[in-house]
Structures are given as structure tokens and as C-alpha cells.
Design an enzyme around this catalytic site. Structure first.
Site, PDB file in Angstrom:
ATOM      1  N   TYR A   1       0.826  -1.205   0.000  1.00  0.00           N
ATOM      2  CA  TYR A   1       0.000   0.000   0.000  1.00  0.00           C
ATOM      3  C   TYR A   1       0.863   1.258   0.000  1.00  0.00           C
ATOM      4  CZ  TYR A   1       0.885   1.046   4.963  1.00  0.00           C
ATOM      5  OH  TYR A   1       1.474   1.383   6.149  1.00  0.00           O
TER       6      TYR A   1
ATOM      7  N   LYS B   1       6.444  -1.776   1.884  1.00  0.00           N
ATOM      8  CA  LYS B   1       5.256  -1.216   2.542  1.00  0.00           C
ATOM      9  C   LYS B   1       4.112  -2.224   2.422  1.00  0.00           C
ATOM     10  CE  LYS B   1       3.166   3.351   3.198  1.00  0.00           C
ATOM     11  NZ  LYS B   1       3.308   3.448   4.646  1.00  0.00           N
TER      12      LYS B   1
ATOM     13  N   GLU C   1      12.897   2.460  13.732  1.00  0.00           N
ATOM     14  CA  GLU C   1      11.918   3.493  13.394  1.00  0.00           C
ATOM     15  C   GLU C   1      10.764   3.341  14.370  1.00  0.00           C
ATOM     16  OE1 GLU C   1      10.168   2.849   9.492  1.00  0.00           O
ATOM     17  OE2 GLU C   1      10.286   0.681   9.735  1.00  0.00           O
TER      18      GLU C   1
ATOM     19  N   LEU D   1      11.305   1.498   6.812  1.00  0.00           N
ATOM     20  CA  LEU D   1      10.658   1.948   5.590  1.00  0.00           C
ATOM     21  C   LEU D   1      11.387   3.206   5.106  1.00  0.00           C
ATOM     22  CD1 LEU D   1       8.030   1.372   3.837  1.00  0.00           C
ATOM     23  CD2 LEU D   1       7.154   3.424   4.926  1.00  0.00           C
TER      24      LEU D   1
HETATM   25  N1  PLP Z   1       7.870   3.965   8.894  1.00  0.00           N
HETATM   26  C1  PLP Z   1       6.738   3.236   8.886  1.00  0.00           C
HETATM   27  C2  PLP Z   1       6.745   1.881   9.504  1.00  0.00           C
HETATM   28  C3  PLP Z   1       5.564   3.755   8.307  1.00  0.00           C
HETATM   29  O1  PLP Z   1       4.441   3.020   8.301  1.00  0.00           O
HETATM   30  C4  PLP Z   1       5.590   5.061   7.757  1.00  0.00           C
HETATM   31  C5  PLP Z   1       4.413   5.634   7.145  1.00  0.00           C
HETATM   32  O2  PLP Z   1       3.339   5.092   7.161  1.00  0.00           O
HETATM   33  C6  PLP Z   1       6.787   5.786   7.798  1.00  0.00           C
HETATM   34  C7  PLP Z   1       7.919   5.197   8.353  1.00  0.00           C
HETATM   35  C8  PLP Z   1       6.881   7.163   7.218  1.00  0.00           C
HETATM   36  O3  PLP Z   1       6.910   7.107   5.824  1.00  0.00           O
HETATM   37  P1  PLP Z   1       6.372   8.314   4.929  1.00  0.00           P
HETATM   38  O4  PLP Z   1       7.135   9.523   5.327  1.00  0.00           O
HETATM   39  O5  PLP Z   1       6.656   7.908   3.535  1.00  0.00           O
HETATM   40  O6  PLP Z   1       4.908   8.443   5.216  1.00  0.00           O
END
Ligand code: PLP
Length: 280
Positions: free
Chosen positions: A22, A137, A169, A193
Site C-alpha cells: 500500500y 510497505k 523506526e 521503511l
Molecule cells: N515507517 C513506517 C513503519 C511507516 O508506516 C511510515 C508511514 O506510514 C513511515 C515510516 C513514514 O513514511 P512516509 O514519510 O513515507 O509516510
């Protein structure tokens, strides 16, 4: 179509196996933010899990149209895109080659400037119990939801994840800390991610002359944190004011965080020209 009229088969592999990926993309008053970056990450996620989806090039048009028909073009909103391996009998191996992936897209309104961006959040820490492909993702978010639930039950705004003595994270955001005047964040790897907001913030740091390093942050360094914040599409930049009940420095958002928030705000909410607010 209205979401309560949309139907997805119970035989969908997303339902049985969480076999899908997603994206969430933000729109600032009708202007998407870093659409191409999200599309590239979606491509990478699809490739990683071997879902063959041929419609990526049409997604921007579809998403813009969904924003339009939902009367969200004058508001701040998000788009959720989910692609699963499709509908097939429940067997573990991949379905027949001619099985079409299921595409689901929905738009939703987002609050303009949530309170947390101003006042910050408290976070808890937990062991990172996720798989070793956190760069994908995937819609399989059970560890993330369980860990975030623990945070919510303690009135915390996020849960920081720890693997091998380092912060990777958080459950739905990336982590950044400031120590000795320098910003640190975990390097891109299979353990996090590759956040789009993280990438933008790194870029802003370079542009503003704020030094930044991508390296694992050890939990034993926590007492050295002068500032800490999370980044994410929905969160944007949110200060972290305490970790496991211990204040970060004086327990208030720090000057580097504020500087980055201001610049991010200028780029996203500001009156920039162009249809997509990209930051290349
Ligand atoms: N890390 C995880 C596990 C996430 O689910 C998300 C966003 O949903 C992020 C980091 C942040 O990513 P982004 O800045 O692309 O939204």
C-alpha cells in the site's frame, strides 16, 4: 463509488494472507506531495513481493479524480492505495498467472495542523518484532498495530522500535534525533521503511546547512538526545518530548525541530506553483 457500496471478495489474498502492499499520499489543497516518490516506492514494494500490476502509470489520474469527486481539492487530504495479489482459492502458493491484482483507492480528509505538531508527543519503546523486510510497505501490519496499541494505552503518541540495541523506526513514522548540533537517523536498509518525509527532511537539512548523518542510533545514546522528532506523511514533523517517561532535554520541542517544521510548512502549505509539491 461510496465506500459502503464497494465490495471486495472474502477470497481476496489481501484478506487471507495480508498479501499486498500500500501507499498513503498527502494532498495539500489539491496538490499531491511527492507523488512520484510514492509511486516509485509502490513499484519497489510490488517488485519485492512479486505482484505484477500493470496500471501504475494510470494511478495519478485516478487519484486526482477521486480527490475531485470527493470534493477534497480545497482541503488537506490523503489518498490510500492498496494493491493485493487478487482473488484466488486459499492456497499458499501464488495463484494462476491470469489472476488480476485487486486495486483499492480511497480519499479522506486530514486535519490541517494537529496539536501534536506544536506540543509534541510522548513515546514508549518496545522490541522491534517485525519481519526483516521493513523496507516493503506491506499491508501485514499486525506487529505495528499491536505495538501502537500499547503506546495508545499509555497515552503515548508513538512506539519507538528497538533492534539489536538500536532504534530502527516507529510503528508508522521514522525517527530523527539531534545530538551535538547534528541530526541523526537510521540509514536506509531492510530494517526501516524509506520514508518519503524522511527523505524530504534530509534534503531540507542539506539545503539549510544543518548537518545530518544516517547511522543507527543506539538506545544507550538516549540521554544525549538534545531533540527528537518523528517524520511521516500524516505526522509530517512531530517533536518527541519524552521517551519512556524521561524528558528529551528540557521536554520541549527544540530549535532544529522548529526550523525543519517551518521549512516543511513553507514547502507544503505555502503557495508554491505547480500541481505536485515535489521536493527534488
Ligand atoms: N515507517 C513506517 C513503519 C511507516 O508506516 C511510515 C508511514 O506510514 C513511515 C515510516 C513514514 O513514511 P512516509 O514519510 O513515507 O509516510
Amino acid at each position: 463509488m461510496a465506500s459502503d457500496k464497494a465490495a471486495i471478495s472474502p477470497e481476496d489474498r489481501g484478506f487471507y494472507f495480508a498479501d499486498g502492499v500500500y501507499e498513503v499520499i498527502k494532498y495539500y489543497k489539491g496538490r499531491s506531495f511527492c507523488f512520484e516518490d510514492h509511486l516509485l516506492r509502490l513499484r519497489n514494494s510490488l517488485d519485492a513481493v512479486r505482484i505484477e500490476f500493470s496500471g501504475l502509470h494510470e494511478l495519478r489520474k485516478i487519484c486526482d479524480n477521486i480527490m475531485d469527486v470527493n470534493h477534497l481539492k480545497s482541503k488537506h487530504a490523503g489518498i490510500y492505495i492498496q494493491i493485493t495479489r487478487g482473488v484466488a482459492p486459499r492456497v499458499h502458493r501464488f495463484p494462476a498467472k491470469d489472476t488480476s491484482p485487486t486495486l483499492y483507492i480511497r480519499a479522506f480528509e486530514l486535519p490541517g495542523y494537529p496539536n501534536e505538531m506544536q506540543h509534541g508527543i510522548r513515546v514508549i519503546t518496545r522490541m522491534d518484532i517485525r519481519w526483516l523486510r521493513c523496507d516493503v510497505k506491506s499491508i501485514a501490519l499486525l506487529p505495528n498495530t499491536l505495538l501502537f496499541q500499547e503506546a495508545a494505552e499509555q497515552n503515548a503518541g508513538e512506539c519507538f522500535l528497538i533492534r539489536d540495541g538500536c532504534f530502527t523506526e516507529a510503528t508508522h513514522s521514522n525517527i530523527m534525533v539531534v545530538m551535538g548540533g547534528k541530526v541523526y537517523t537510521h540509514p536506509d536498509s531492510n530494517l526501516i521503511l524509506p520514508g518519503i518525509t524522511r527523505k524530504v527532511v534530509i534534503r531540507i537539512c542539506h539545503d539549510l546547512g544543518i548537518s545530518i548523518a544516517e547511522r543507527p542510533i543506539k538506545t544507550e545514546e538516549t540521554d544525549l538526545f538534545k531533540e527528537c522528532f518523528i517524520t511521516g506523511t500524516g505526522s509530517e514533523i512531530i517533536p518527541v518530548v519524552s521517551i519512556d517517561g524521561r524528558p528529551v532535554a528540557d521536554g520541549k520541542a527544540g530549535p532544529v525541530t522548529r526550523k525543519l517544521q517551518n521549512e516543511f510548512f513553507r514547502i507544503t502549505y505555502g503557495e508554491l506553483a505547480g500541481e505536485d509539491v515535489s521536493y527534488e
